[in-house]
Design a protein around this motif. Sequence first.
Motif: not given
Length: 135
Positions: A91-117
């Motif tokens: 929280k509070g970090s800048s997204f200015k230098d963030l690139i799409r590939e980094e965002v998609k890596e986070i997305e892949r991690w989240m979509n492969n993370y097991p969920r209790k629900m």
Amino acid sequence: IIELLANKTQNSVIKALDRLERKIGVKNFREEFKTITTDNGSEFLDYERIEKSYTGSKKKRTTQYFANAYSSWQRGSNENQNKLIRRFLKKGSSFKDLIREEVKEIERWMNNYPRKMFGFKSPNEVYEEKLVKLA
């Protein structure tokens, strides 16, 4: 699905929704995103364009709802996803230098993370099971 926006404007939000609708198809978009609940940020105020398909069809692509101010529980799923994203982007970090590939890596991690629900299956596993049933 996480999209990196050029800026925090209504046009950037509309362009991202248009891109996603093109990518997954008009029919799939309507099925997957029956409603979208947003906060009251100025980037979400143009509800007519958010709801309108890029095709110009009179049939809406989605229905947008606004959460009440200071009522984060009305967007519970979104808030839970934000918590996962914050593991990578504090929280509070800048997204200015963030690139799409980094965002998609986070997305892949989240979509492969097991969920209790989901009985400790990942969202990707649940989605794949849904696709098999539709075939």
